[in-house]
Scaffold this active site. Structure first.
Site, mmCIF file in Angstrom:
data_model
loop_
_atom_site.group_PDB
_atom_site.id
_atom_site.type_symbol
_atom_site.label_atom_id
_atom_site.label_comp_id
_atom_site.label_asym_id
_atom_site.label_seq_id
_atom_site.Cartn_x
_atom_site.Cartn_y
_atom_site.Cartn_z
ATOM 1 N N ASP A 67 25.591 -12.681 -36.314
ATOM 2 C CA ASP A 67 25.370 -11.517 -37.170
ATOM 3 C C ASP A 67 23.989 -10.932 -36.927
ATOM 4 O OD1 ASP A 67 23.788 -13.494 -38.296
ATOM 5 O OD2 ASP A 67 24.967 -13.695 -40.119
ATOM 6 N N ASN A 136 25.925 -17.943 -51.750
ATOM 7 C CA ASN A 136 27.147 -17.392 -52.328
ATOM 8 C C ASN A 136 28.391 -17.797 -51.539
ATOM 9 O OD1 ASN A 136 26.793 -15.890 -50.021
ATOM 10 N ND2 ASN A 136 26.584 -13.915 -51.057
ATOM 11 N N HIS A 138 28.777 -17.387 -48.249
ATOM 12 C CA HIS A 138 29.096 -16.547 -47.088
ATOM 13 C C HIS A 138 28.934 -17.313 -45.779
ATOM 14 C CE1 HIS A 138 24.724 -14.769 -46.560
ATOM 15 N NE2 HIS A 138 24.834 -15.940 -45.980
ATOM 16 N N GLU A 143 30.704 -11.738 -46.669
ATOM 17 C CA GLU A 143 30.300 -11.887 -48.059
ATOM 18 C C GLU A 143 31.505 -12.104 -48.979
ATOM 19 O OE1 GLU A 143 27.259 -12.311 -48.368
ATOM 20 O OE2 GLU A 143 25.985 -10.652 -47.730
#
Length: 240
Positions: A67, A136, A138, A143
Site C-alpha cells: 500500500d 482497527n 485493517h 479498512e
C-alpha cells in the site's frame, strides 16, 4: 492457520524471518510483498543480518508494495516506500528493477491499480506476503467495511488509521486516502505471514482468531486462508 507466540518482539521477529527465509530457499524467484510499518522492522533487521551471513539471497525475487498513502511519493518521509528503502531494500541492495511500488502522487491512481494487478497476474499470484494488523483490524489499507471482492483499489482512510498515522511523520500530514492491494490478492497469496506485537493489539488479535469473518474487522478474513502464519509476542497474544 498456524500461530507462533514469541517471548518478546525480537523472538517474534526472528520467527517471521525464519519463515521468510525458508520460503525463499524453496522458491528463489518469488513475487514478494512486505508490509511497511513499525512492526515488520524487526523482521527486516533479521533478514538483513541473514543476508549478510549468507543465509538467504533475494537476487531473483521481485518485490511489490502492499500500500501507499495517497499524496506521498516514494521519497517522502514516512511513506511506505521510504520505510522499505530505509529498512530493507537499501540494506539488502535490492535492485530498483526488481521493485514495483504504488505511486501515491500519480495523476491516475486507477492506472496505478491496473498496472499492479497486471504485474501480479503475469506472475500468477503473490508467492509470499508479510502483513501487519491495524488497530482497527485493517490489512494494508483494507479498512473496515471494505469489500472482500476487490483487487488493487483506492480507499478512504478510516478515522483510526488517520489518527494512528501521526506516528510515521515528524510533521502533521492531511492524509485522507490510501492505495492498496485488495483482499482478493491476500486470499490468493501462496504464503501469508502476519506479525503482531504489543498489548495494544491483544484485543484485535482475539477478534482476528475467534470472531466471525466480517468486513467490519478485515483481519478476520485470514481465517479463510489455507496457509497463514501468525507470529505474535506474548503481549499481543494475551487474549487468545
Amino acid at each position: 492457520m498456524k500461530t507462533y507466540i514469541g517471548r518478546d518482539y525480537r523472538e517474534m521477529s526472528l520467527r517471521a524471518a525464519e519463515l521468510i527465509i525458508q520460503h525463499i530457499k524453496q522458491k528463489p524467484d518469488s513475487l514478494v510483498c512486505f508490509a511497511a510499518g513499525n512492526t515488520p522492522i524487526g523482521t527486516f533487521s533479521c533478514l538483513v543480518e541473514a543476508l549478510r551471513n549468507g543465509e538467504v539471497n533475494f537476487d531473483r525475487c521481485r518485490f511489490i508494495s502492499l500500500d501507499e498513502w495517497v499524496g506521498l511519493n516514494g521519497k517522502d518521509e514516512g511513506s511506505c516506500r521510504q520505510t522499505m528503502d530505509l529498512h530493507f531494500f537499501g540494506p539488502c541492495g535490492i535492485k530498483e528493477e526488481n521493485v514495483h511500488f504504488f505511486n501515491g502522487t500519480s495523476d491516475n491512481l486507477e492506472e496505478e491499480c491496473k498496472k499492479m494487478d497486471e504485474l501480479i497476474g503475469s506472475h500468477g499470484k503473490i508467492d509470499l506476503l508479510l502483513l501487519g494488523v491495524g488497530m482497527n483490524g485493517h490489512l494494508g489499507f483494507n479498512e473496515p467495511q471494505v469489500s472482500f471482492d476487490l483487487y488493487s483499489h483506492v480507499i478512504d482512510l478510516d478515522s483510526v488509521t488517520k489518527q494512528v498515522s501521526s506516528k510515521y511523520f515528524q510533521e502533521e500530514k492531511d492524509l485522507q486516502r490510501g492505495i492498496t492491494l485488495g483482499i482478493k490478492h491476500v486470499l490468493q497469496a501462496g504464503n501469508v505471514i502476519v506479525v503482531v506485537d504489543g498489548e495494544k493489539k491483544a484485543e484485535i488479535m482475539r477478534q482476528a482468531l475467534h470472531h466471525e469473518v466480517t468486513n467490519e474487522v478485515p483481519v478476520t478474513v485470514l481465517q479463510r486462508h489455507p496457509n497463514v502464519h501468525f507470529c505474535l509476542d506474548e503481549a499481543a497474544a494475551a487474549f487468545i
